[in-house]
Design an enzyme around this catalytic site. Structure first.
Site, short mmCIF file in Angstrom:
data_model
loop_
_atom_site.label_atom_id
_atom_site.label_comp_id
_atom_site.label_asym_id
_atom_site.label_seq_id
_atom_site.Cartn_x
_atom_site.Cartn_y
_atom_site.Cartn_z
N SER A 104 0.83 -1.19 0.00
CA SER A 104 0.00 0.00 0.00
C SER A 104 0.87 1.25 0.00
CB SER A 104 -0.91 0.00 1.23
OG SER A 104 -1.71 1.15 1.28
N GLY A 105 0.57 2.18 -0.91
CA GLY A 105 1.34 3.41 -1.02
C GLY A 105 2.48 3.33 -2.01
N THR A 109 -2.21 2.50 -7.99
CA THR A 109 -3.36 3.16 -8.61
C THR A 109 -2.93 4.16 -9.66
OG1 THR A 109 -4.67 2.89 -6.58
CG2 THR A 109 -5.41 4.56 -8.14
N ASN A 156 -0.89 5.76 2.89
CA ASN A 156 -1.21 6.23 1.54
C ASN A 156 -2.39 7.19 1.63
OD1 ASN A 156 -1.65 6.61 -1.16
ND2 ASN A 156 -2.03 4.46 -1.65
N SER A 159 -5.43 5.47 -0.80
CA SER A 159 -5.30 4.02 -0.75
C SER A 159 -6.57 3.34 -1.27
CB SER A 159 -5.01 3.56 0.69
OG SER A 159 -4.95 2.15 0.76
N SER A 160 -6.40 2.37 -2.16
CA SER A 160 -7.54 1.59 -2.65
C SER A 160 -7.98 0.64 -1.55
CB SER A 160 -7.15 0.81 -3.91
OG SER A 160 -6.79 1.68 -4.96
N GLY A 394 -2.35 -3.60 -1.82
CA GLY A 394 -1.05 -4.19 -1.54
C GLY A 394 -0.99 -4.82 -0.16
N GLU A 396 -0.51 -5.38 3.60
CA GLU A 396 -0.78 -4.43 4.66
C GLU A 396 -0.40 -5.00 6.03
OE1 GLU A 396 -4.51 -1.85 2.80
OE2 GLU A 396 -4.85 -3.23 4.48
#
Length: 1014
Positions: A104-105, A109, A156, A159-160, A394, A396
């Protein structure tokens, strides 16, 4: 852009490192990052480092540099990978996919956005409207899904919080014609609460800070997010209000472009507002001794009114669902059971989560309906190909990791397993199977970790499902004890019960999994509830019966009767596991292209690369092993028949078909001719190519020859088409020729049949109807018609005595001059011409006129009398007199009858330029002479009275002028203009029954002939 790459920027491909070590890898990664080069290859795998800032690497100019280029012709870039996937799909008609992975981050995306922008930019050069519509929907859908599915986290800012896989369908020309979005495991628990430093989904803040005041009043909202329980945590972390407003406007515009109606957008905003109001509802237990002892009530009932209004549901039903639930007893009787404060709060939270999840799923389905391919028939339009783009959450690790983090990390384990199988394991197995000399590369396999989570009957998800379906009270602690029992000997699983000395975990709450990316400690609190994902049926029925069609469409299961017996629904974990298995199978069926994203630091700071943090990511992503496999392996491998099919035109020994002993021998001859035999290895059934530059050289050679081959094929095909067309034209012309002959023969036969009796007098075929001729015979028939008319005229004329021919010619001349403008002009009687010499018309003075005529003939020498008659004339002095008019072949005479026809005026006949008459039966004539006054007369004193002789005068004068070859202008008008001494005057006719003789009347400079009408 090529000039920016150089030795000072490090190696553009990690395969080119002098030594394959972690130190060398990190040194090259850091050097390129510091120089602003965030992309680096590992063969065909792209490594991307998030720069946390805008870089001048994108846009139309950059897209033009990479469009149509091979992977290694330009520096590493996302556009190069997108172009490679697009060209592979278009060139081989094979489905491809781009897998974007990382924690993540790391920038997944943003990478997917740039890939979509590249595909949109290079497709549809002909600007087809339908393709442009699909492209706009594909691009705008990202903005909408980010608003409803992304949130700010500690790692992030965008973040998605869901997984997204998008299939883009292309037609045979490579233009996008449709698409489909698959979403995975929305983190709906974020609706209720967030960790410190995090926010709820963007959509809530964008609506609060971006809506107009009028809209907020309609939604019963205030602009401050801190006023609502669900958004209070992230209220202080919001960006500037102007940013939220611009984002809100962008999302609204994107929904409009996609095809959301105004009513649907309004429904979405009302549902979001209802969720916020729902989160502020608090429950209180009524005091003992009151009338409602032991019952619950809502602290602020106006919130119930707001939610009922926004969801278009009855307030009483909504309040009942919040405070109690309805259950069916064994006898199918319905029992209403009141909630405790804890149960009511749980039901409220479950409802809020479920409504937001259904809203998100409805948005995705609505976009899919707009994007789905329409009226596509493979037999007509050709087979569609697909490019898949995977942008999924991603790996986590949070301070407290729950059920959602287990699913997310399990997803990353599955994708890592796919990467290992496709890039590392299968490649090495293929070398051994094909007999290629190979030194095995050791790598970490995470198959046992995946099995720990998804194994049937014993895996974590299976044990969780068993706990959810068991009768009796099963707590999260009992579930953890069951896990300890099943996996106490598993090398990647541990808990405080199994490791009492590990004080980082708590008894009865935590367990730990050693993931490929690192150890993660999970808290089992809430696992069973989140896996059951249950919502009371009362809420489902409530929302299904809403008057809002959008909200109603989200709850089709609400139409079930409460007493209806249904199968146990699948748990959230099982649904997610099944979707992951299907996703991996889908990706494995396509040719994969990988983008491995790396997060440079935990502070989200531009220009900073934390080496230890990046080293950990490089390690668990298996990038170093990927370099070793790619360095020792081969960039491409193709079966011999497929290789020949693509490149055989580049060698004289293989084009068009080889005569060598085998395909392998033919491939060897082809490579020797190009001098590339040192860069390949020959397997049992495949050719292995070590360097991508070899493929580039072959592709360039093929690209030079393809236009020549295409031209040859086009020439042959066009020749075939031309010959076919020529044969068809010859056949058509032959048929046309024979058909025309038939039509001509039929027409001539019909003419002959109709005109057989045309020779018979007295009509000579006057009433015969000419048949309609074919178009080709129209000129011929026109000529025949003219000849027939001349022949018939001759048949009629040849029997006329010569003495009557002059009269016939005069009548024909009169008919042509008057042009049917005067209906009665005396053509039915015999024309005497010289009426003054006739004893019938002039009984008392015919002899006198004869003497005068002889005198004039001797004097002027005229040859013939054309016309003579008594007339009534009027002059410019308005004097009316009886006179005689004599017209010879040389002169026009005006005579005075009372004085033995003395000549009063004589005009040479060649000075007469025209005459004017009326369209009635009157005998008015105006003679126009060049240089003389116009002569106005009325023919009279005829026998019989008022005999029509105007046509005779016009005819003899017109025939004479035709004989001399000079024009004579004849005008027919009921109001005749004349000129006398330069003055313009008008003369007209007034019928008057009581008038005994014709006479003129003068008034206001105009003459009127008073004509005695019968």
């Amino acid at each position: 852009m090529e000039d920016e790459e150089g030795p000072s920027c490090g190696k553009a491909d990690f395969v080119l490192l002098d030594q394959v070590t972690m130190e060398a890898f990190m040194e090259n990664l850091k050097l390129r990052f510091e120089k602003g080069h965030i992309y680096t290859y590992i063969g065909e795998v792209l490594v991307s480092v998030n720069p946390y800032q805008e870089l001048p690497l994108y846009g139309p100019e950059a897209i033009a540099r990479y469009q149509g280029r091979e992977l290694y012709e330009r520096p590493p870039h996302l556009y190069a990978v997108a172009n490679a996937a697009y060209r592979a799909m278009k060139r081989r008609s094979q489905d491809t996919c781009i897998v974007i992975s990382g924690e993540s981050g790391a920038g997944k995306t943003e990478a997917s956005k740039h890939i979509m922008q590249y595909i949109a930019a290079v497709t549809n050069p002909s600007q087809r409207a339908e393709v442009e519509r699909v492209k706009n929907v594909l691009l705008k859908s990202t903005c909408v899904l980010e608003s409803f599915g992304n949130a700010r986290t500690n790692r992030n800012h965008n973040s998605s919080r869901f997984g997204k896989y998008m299939d883009i369908n292309f037609d045979f020309k490579g233009d996008p014609v449709g698409g489909h979005i698959h979403s995975y495991l929305l983190e709906k628990s974020r609706v209720l609460k967030q960790h410190v430093g995090e926010r709820n989904f963007h959509a809530f803040y964008q609506m609060l800070r971006g809506s107009e005041e009028e809209e907020l009043q309609e939604l019963h909202l205030q602009r401050n997010p801190a006023l609502y329980n669900f958004t209070r945590q992230g209220a202080g972390l919001s960006p500037l209000d102007s940013d939220e407003k611009s984002h809100h406007q962008a999302v609204t515009e994107a929904m409009r472009v996609i095809g959301f109606s105004v009513e649907e957008v309004g429904s979405v905003h009302r549902i979001l507002a209802a969720i916020l109001h729902l989160g502020n509802i608090e429950f209180v237990e009524l005091e003992e001794g009151g009338p409602e002892q032991g019952h619950l009530a809502v602290a602020a009932e106006e919130l119930v009114d707001h939610v009922a209004e926004l969801t278009a549901t009855p307030r009483e039903l909504l309040l009942r669902c919040l405070l109690a639930r309805t259950v069916a007893s064994g006898g199918r009787d319905l029992i209403e059971k009141g909630h405790t404060v804890a149960e009511a709060s749980y039901a409220r939270d479950a409802c809020a989560k479920a409504v937001y999840q259904r809203l998100f799923e409805w948005v995705v389905d609505r976009i899919n309906k707009v994007m789905e391919t329409q009226d596509r028939d493979p037999r007509r339009d050709g087979k569609d190909t697909v490019i898949g783009v995977l942008d999924i959450y991603g790996f986590e690790v949070f301070p407290i990791n729950s059920f959602e983090q287990l699913c997310i990390n399990y997803c990353n384990e599955k994708l890592q397993q796919l990467f290992i199988q496709l890039i590392l394991k299968q490649e090495q197995e293929e070398y051994e199977r094909e007999g290629i000399t190979w030194q095995t590369v050791e790598y970490f396999s995470n198959a046992s970790i995946v099995e720990l989570v998804e194994r049937p009957h014993r895996g974590i998800l299976a044990v969780l499902d068993e706990a959810c379906s068991s009768a009796g009270t099963i707590t999260d602690r009992i579930f953890l004890q069951s896990l300890d029992t099943h996996h106490r000997h598993h090398q990647h699983y541990s808990s405080r019960q199994l490791c009492p000395t590990d004080k980082t975990m708590e008894f009865g709450r935590d367990f730990r999994i050693k993931h490929y990316a690192g150890d993660v400690t999970y808290s089992v609190e809430g696992f069973i509830d989140k896996n059951r994902d249950s919502l009371f049926q009362d809420f489902k029925r409530l929302w299904y019966n809403s008057k809002d069609p959008t909200l109603r469409a989200m709850w089709p299961d609400g139409q079930q009767d409460i007493t209806e017996v249904t199968k146990r629904p699948l748990t959230a974990g099982t649904i997610f596991k099944n979707s992951m298995v299907a996703l991996v199978d889908n990706l494995a069926s396509k040719e994969p292209f990988y983008v491995r994203c790396i997060k440079p630091n935990e502070d989200k700071m531009a220009g900073k690369l934390n080496e230890s943090h990046c080293r950990h990511q490089v390690s668990y992503l298996g990038l170093l092993e990927n370099v070793r496999v790619r360095r020792a392996g081969f960039a491409s491998r193709q079966p011999y028949p497929r290789f020949l099919l693509r490149y055989k035109m580049t060698c004289e020994y293989t084009w068009p078909n080889h005569l060598l002993g085998s395909d392998r021998a033919a491939v060897s001859a082809l490579l020797e001719q190009h001098g590339l035999q040192e860069d390949v290895a020959f397997g049992h059934s495949k050719l292995f190519i070590r360097s991508p530059r070899t493929l580039v050289a072959l592709e360039q050679s093929r690209a030079r020859l393809i236009p020549i081959i295409v031209l040859l094929l086009q020439k042959a095909w066009r020749g075939t088409l031309a010959r076919q067309r020529c044969r068809r034209l010859r056949a058509v012309y032959t048929i046309m020729r024979w058909f025309r002959r038939h039509k001509v023969r039929a027409h001539l036969a019909e003419l002959q049949r109709r005109f057989q009796a045309a020779r018979g007098p007295p009509l000579y075929g006057r009433d015969l109807v000419w048949p309609e001729p074919p178009a080709v015979l129209q000129p011929f028939q026109d000529t025949c018609h003219a000849l027939f008319c001349r022949w018939r005229a001759w048949q009629l004329v040849k029997n006329i005595p010569p003495s009557d021919m002059a009269q016939i010619k005069a009548k024909v001349a009169a008919m042509g001059a008057l042009q049917e403008l005067r209906q009665d002009w005396g053509c039915q009687r015999a024309w005497t011409r010289d009426y003054l010499s006739s004893a019938t018309d002039n009984p008392s003075a015919s002899s006198l006129f004869t003497q005068r005529l002889k005198t004039l003939r001797d004097k002027d020498g005229f040859g013939a009398v054309l016309f003579s008659s008594h007339v009534r004339k009027v002059n410019r002095f308005n004097k009316r007199r009886d006179r005689a008019l004599l017209l010879t072949d040389r002169h026009l005479y005006k005579l005075e009858p009372g004085r033995q026809y003395r000549v009063m005026r004589a005009l040479p006949l060649d000075t007469v330029t025209g005459l004017s008459v009326t369209s009635g039966r009157d005998q008015l004539v105006v003679l126009h002479a060049r240089g003389q006054d116009d002569l106005v007369v009325c023919l009279h004193r005829s026998q019989p009275p008022l005999d029509n002789r105007v046509g005779e005068l016009v005819g003899v004068l017109a025939a004479h002028c035709q004989g001399e070859g000079r024009p004579l202008e004849v005008r027919v008008s009921d109001c005749i203009q004349l000129s006398q001494r330069g003055a313009r005057r008008l003369v007209s006719v007034e019928p008057r029954p009581e008038q005994p003789e014709p006479d003129f009347r003068c008034s206001r400079g105009a003459f009127t002939l008073l004509w005695p009408s019968l």
